[in-house]
Design a protein around this motif. Structure first.
Motif, PDB file in Angstrom:
ATOM      1  N   ARG C  11     -29.610  11.832 -13.083  1.00 31.69           N
ATOM      2  CA  ARG C  11     -31.766  11.997 -13.755  1.00 31.69           C
ATOM      3  C   ARG C  11     -31.806  11.211 -14.703  1.00 31.69           C
ATOM      4  O   ARG C  11     -32.344  11.022 -15.431  1.00 31.69           O
ATOM      5  CB  ARG C  11     -31.784  12.589 -12.875  1.00 31.69           C
ATOM      6  N   GLN C  12     -30.576  10.390 -15.107  1.00 30.77           N
ATOM      7  CA  GLN C  12     -29.951   9.802 -16.603  1.00 30.77           C
ATOM      8  C   GLN C  12     -30.144   8.201 -16.109  1.00 30.77           C
ATOM      9  O   GLN C  12     -28.844   8.062 -16.299  1.00 30.77           O
ATOM     10  CB  GLN C  12     -29.005  10.434 -17.416  1.00 30.77           C
ATOM     11  N   ALA C  13     -31.031   8.178 -16.446  1.00 29.91           N
ATOM     12  CA  ALA C  13     -30.315   6.589 -15.966  1.00 29.91           C
ATOM     13  C   ALA C  13     -29.749   6.424 -16.877  1.00 29.91           C
ATOM     14  O   ALA C  13     -28.995   4.782 -16.801  1.00 29.91           O
ATOM     15  CB  ALA C  13     -32.254   5.838 -16.811  1.00 29.91           C
ATOM     16  N   MET C  14     -29.694   6.686 -19.009  1.00 32.36           N
ATOM     17  CA  MET C  14     -29.095   6.175 -19.482  1.00 32.36           C
ATOM     18  C   MET C  14     -27.418   6.091 -19.188  1.00 32.36           C
ATOM     19  O   MET C  14     -26.625   5.080 -18.991  1.00 32.36           O
ATOM     20  CB  MET C  14     -29.528   6.791 -20.535  1.00 32.36           C
ATOM     21  N   MET C  15     -26.884   7.260 -18.535  1.00 33.27           N
ATOM     22  CA  MET C  15     -25.690   6.934 -18.065  1.00 33.27           C
ATOM     23  C   MET C  15     -25.407   6.202 -16.675  1.00 33.27           C
ATOM     24  O   MET C  15     -24.105   5.014 -17.034  1.00 33.27           O
ATOM     25  CB  MET C  15     -25.111   8.679 -17.787  1.00 33.27           C
ATOM     26  N   SER C  16     -26.026   6.011 -15.727  1.00 30.40           N
ATOM     27  CA  SER C  16     -25.458   4.386 -14.764  1.00 30.40           C
ATOM     28  C   SER C  16     -25.548   3.144 -15.717  1.00 30.40           C
ATOM     29  O   SER C  16     -25.060   2.670 -15.333  1.00 30.40           O
ATOM     30  CB  SER C  16     -26.339   5.173 -13.162  1.00 30.40           C
ATOM     31  N   THR C  17     -27.025   3.535 -16.659  1.00 30.26           N
ATOM     32  CA  THR C  17     -26.823   1.766 -17.133  1.00 30.26           C
ATOM     33  C   THR C  17     -25.511   1.453 -18.238  1.00 30.26           C
ATOM     34  O   THR C  17     -25.212   0.896 -17.634  1.00 30.26           O
ATOM     35  CB  THR C  17     -27.765   1.778 -18.016  1.00 30.26           C
ATOM     36  N   LEU C  18     -24.945   3.331 -18.667  1.00 32.37           N
ATOM     37  CA  LEU C  18     -23.948   2.752 -19.574  1.00 32.37           C
ATOM     38  C   LEU C  18     -23.133   2.316 -19.116  1.00 32.37           C
ATOM     39  O   LEU C  18     -21.398   2.188 -19.083  1.00 32.37           O
ATOM     40  CB  LEU C  18     -23.680   3.542 -20.668  1.00 32.37           C
ATOM     41  N   GLY C  19     -22.808   2.612 -17.214  1.00 32.83           N
ATOM     42  CA  GLY C  19     -21.695   2.776 -16.448  1.00 32.83           C
ATOM     43  C   GLY C  19     -21.028   4.043 -16.974  1.00 32.83           C
ATOM     44  O   GLY C  19     -19.382   4.787 -16.289  1.00 32.83           O
ATOM     45  N   ILE C  20     -21.336   4.964 -16.910  1.00 35.84           N
ATOM     46  CA  ILE C  20     -20.527   6.188 -17.697  1.00 35.84           C
ATOM     47  C   ILE C  20     -19.937   7.336 -16.657  1.00 35.84           C
ATOM     48  O   ILE C  20     -21.272   8.269 -15.706  1.00 35.84           O
ATOM     49  CB  ILE C  20     -21.110   7.137 -18.780  1.00 35.84           C
ATOM     50  N   ARG C  21     -19.438   8.472 -16.364  1.00 33.68           N
ATOM     51  CA  ARG C  21     -19.221   8.802 -14.565  1.00 33.68           C
ATOM     52  C   ARG C  21     -18.935  10.033 -15.083  1.00 33.68           C
ATOM     53  O   ARG C  21     -18.135  10.128 -15.907  1.00 33.68           O
ATOM     54  CB  ARG C  21     -18.086   8.265 -14.039  1.00 33.68           C
ATOM     55  N   MET C  34     -15.396   6.101 -19.199  1.00 30.59           N
ATOM     56  CA  MET C  34     -16.611   5.513 -19.005  1.00 30.59           C
ATOM     57  C   MET C  34     -15.494   4.064 -19.346  1.00 30.59           C
ATOM     58  O   MET C  34     -14.669   3.807 -19.950  1.00 30.59           O
ATOM     59  CB  MET C  34     -17.090   5.165 -21.031  1.00 30.59           C
ATOM     60  N   ASP C  35     -16.054   2.497 -18.970  1.00 31.68           N
ATOM     61  CA  ASP C  35     -15.073   1.101 -19.197  1.00 31.68           C
ATOM     62  C   ASP C  35     -15.430   0.802 -20.518  1.00 31.68           C
ATOM     63  O   ASP C  35     -16.680   0.494 -20.270  1.00 31.68           O
ATOM     64  CB  ASP C  35     -15.210   0.585 -17.217  1.00 31.68           C
ATOM     65  N   HIS C  36     -14.419  -0.125 -20.439  1.00 32.32           N
ATOM     66  CA  HIS C  36     -15.036  -1.756 -21.358  1.00 32.32           C
ATOM     67  C   HIS C  36     -16.024  -2.213 -20.404  1.00 32.32           C
ATOM     68  O   HIS C  36     -15.905  -2.682 -19.785  1.00 32.32           O
ATOM     69  CB  HIS C  36     -13.935  -2.012 -21.892  1.00 32.32           C
ATOM     70  N   ASP C  37     -17.501  -2.817 -21.495  1.00 27.81           N
ATOM     71  CA  ASP C  37     -18.411  -3.710 -21.077  1.00 27.81           C
ATOM     72  C   ASP C  37     -18.922  -4.156 -21.973  1.00 27.81           C
ATOM     73  O   ASP C  37     -18.895  -4.471 -23.031  1.00 27.81           O
ATOM     74  CB  ASP C  37     -19.591  -2.604 -20.505  1.00 27.81           C
ATOM     75  N   ALA C  53     -20.963   7.315 -28.816  1.00 29.71           N
ATOM     76  CA  ALA C  53     -21.874   9.244 -29.693  1.00 29.71           C
ATOM     77  C   ALA C  53     -22.225   9.422 -28.182  1.00 29.71           C
ATOM     78  O   ALA C  53     -22.770  10.818 -27.870  1.00 29.71           O
ATOM     79  CB  ALA C  53     -22.878   8.162 -30.554  1.00 29.71           C
ATOM     80  N   ALA C  54     -22.766   8.450 -27.317  1.00 27.96           N
ATOM     81  CA  ALA C  54     -23.943   8.761 -25.952  1.00 27.96           C
ATOM     82  C   ALA C  54     -23.146   9.711 -24.870  1.00 27.96           C
ATOM     83  O   ALA C  54     -23.407  10.635 -24.793  1.00 27.96           O
ATOM     84  CB  ALA C  54     -25.113   7.504 -25.275  1.00 27.96           C
ATOM     85  N   ALA C  55     -21.867   9.156 -24.896  1.00 25.69           N
ATOM     86  CA  ALA C  55     -20.758   9.220 -24.110  1.00 25.69           C
ATOM     87  C   ALA C  55     -20.092  10.431 -23.862  1.00 25.69           C
ATOM     88  O   ALA C  55     -20.705  11.988 -23.546  1.00 25.69           O
ATOM     89  CB  ALA C  55     -19.950   8.461 -23.959  1.00 25.69           C
ATOM     90  N   LEU C  56     -20.267  10.931 -25.629  1.00 29.33           N
ATOM     91  CA  LEU C  56     -19.729  12.431 -26.123  1.00 29.33           C
ATOM     92  C   LEU C  56     -20.591  13.481 -26.094  1.00 29.33           C
ATOM     93  O   LEU C  56     -20.569  14.804 -25.549  1.00 29.33           O
ATOM     94  CB  LEU C  56     -19.003  12.074 -27.634  1.00 29.33           C
ATOM     95  N   ASP C  57     -21.553  12.885 -26.686  1.00 26.62           N
ATOM     96  CA  ASP C  57     -22.889  13.674 -26.297  1.00 26.62           C
ATOM     97  C   ASP C  57     -23.011  14.017 -25.401  1.00 26.62           C
ATOM     98  O   ASP C  57     -24.075  15.328 -25.032  1.00 26.62           O
ATOM     99  CB  ASP C  57     -24.160  12.939 -27.716  1.00 26.62           C
ATOM    100  N   SER C  58     -23.035  13.588 -24.284  1.00 28.55           N
ATOM    101  CA  SER C  58     -23.625  13.981 -23.005  1.00 28.55           C
ATOM    102  C   SER C  58     -22.845  14.412 -22.466  1.00 28.55           C
ATOM    103  O   SER C  58     -22.621  15.854 -21.712  1.00 28.55           O
ATOM    104  CB  SER C  58     -23.991  12.349 -21.581  1.00 28.55           C
TER     105      SER C  58
END
Lengths: 139, 139, 139, 139
Positions: C11-21, C34-37, C53-58
């Protein structure tokens, strides 16, 4: 409120051991004062960051406590301190203010300044917990 | 290296005042020990977070110092401490390890544990500066 | 528990926007990838610390969520991140673990590492709140 | 100085991707603005803390950069963010100020506020490095 803050402060042996005094209390803002003491120095002769951090932590804690309901006790959950310069001088003033208070978490910012100086030599951002009905934890 | 760490540690009046001892030193890792002392308690009778923070800060500082060149002095730039539970018990062990060391900044993590316990009651993430050729700042 | 974590993550749009799995979930431990983008770079061409930071926070948030009761929602109260080196490379792995969990606060530590490297290029210490019965805040 | 800040800001793809604009720059103080965007939300529909943190981190970084010598580049060494309330509203203002600047480290504080509100919903304390003569790191 001021009476609650003063009574709690006086129960902290650490504050009297370090010679830290409560200089001012108002709702959401607390000021502590501490003098240089050779017993609490680091290897370069300045007051140890540990003593400054303890004073700033208490300043933030009592600023938070001053906005909490009377039945709450306060505990530090976490803080971040930046040490900007050595604690040089004879007297240090620690001021802390509440940034925002929720029911269970209160966030404060604090500054430590040598008396008479304009710029802080240490700054703190602190997260305090309001604790209700926990055995052994009183205010 | 061990001799440099021990000599610097012994020049910190704050450490002997708080009764903190250097228990182990290796490259990138330091362990300090501290006993409960009624002079350093908070209002609930536990050792004050300020004393624990001072001990953890020193543990991180000396872990960083242990990987610095001999001509460097160490200063804490900033740290974050989380206080997870009261410092309950008779003896506390503070361990710190270097996460990564650059030429001027070293990052360490530290943990404070009651002797015999498995989970830490406080954790620290610390940023230390290596200082070269600054008058008045020796190691 | 894994199903709750995956459903909330999706449900976190931010994760898909950043490509974080979400790469791995177990009780008290979460791993994200997460891949380089090029869309998320800073002025030197590395992935921006904000994305890391967003990825580590999640990662910390879901590690905390994985040990909370089913009726709790998770909110980040605060975190400290140290950026040890640029986010260089093609793929980044963020791992987070619970240090200690209380009823309302959970503390986690996280690390971001370039895939295949041994040392982290960023570390986080995070404080998460378990939220119960707050309108509009679901898990 | 303003031209250096603007030129560096425009090289950050992350800022344009997140829709963050430079609203004001003066020596030691920077203001950024960001609008609500559904692509950058968390599971409750508010803007993700990761986007707010990226904006506050940049605000602190450019405040620090604004007081550095022209030959310096700026890197974030660490920051602590407290998230006080969800990022609710249509437009967010991030302001950052230098607390104290040394030759290699600059400390800033930042606040994120919903446009028109009086209290911040997030606060940051940040440590920035001034980097000189490091290959690949330009301002």
């Amino acid at each position: 409120m001021t009476a609650r803050v003063r009574a709690s402060f006086e129960r902290q042996a650490m504050m009297s051991t370090l010679g830290i005094r409560l200089a001012a209390v108002e709702r959401g803002r607390v000021e502590l004062v501490m003098d240089h003491d050779d017993r609490f120095t680091q290897q370069h002769g300045f007051v140890h960051a540990g003593a400054i951090a303890a004073a700033l932590d208490s300043a933030c804690g009592y600023a938070a406590f001053s906005v909490m309901p009377p039945e709450a006790a306060v505990l530090t959950a976490s803080y971040t301190i930046n040490l900007l310069a050595p604690a040089a001088g004879q007297r240090f003033v620690m001021t802390a203010e509440v940034v925002r208070a929720g029911r269970t978490l209160v966030v404060c910012r604090g500054e430590a300044t040598t008396e008479g100086a304009t710029k802080p030599f240490a700054v703190m951002q602190s997260t305090l917990s309001a604790v209700y009905d926990r055995p052994g934890i009183t205010h």
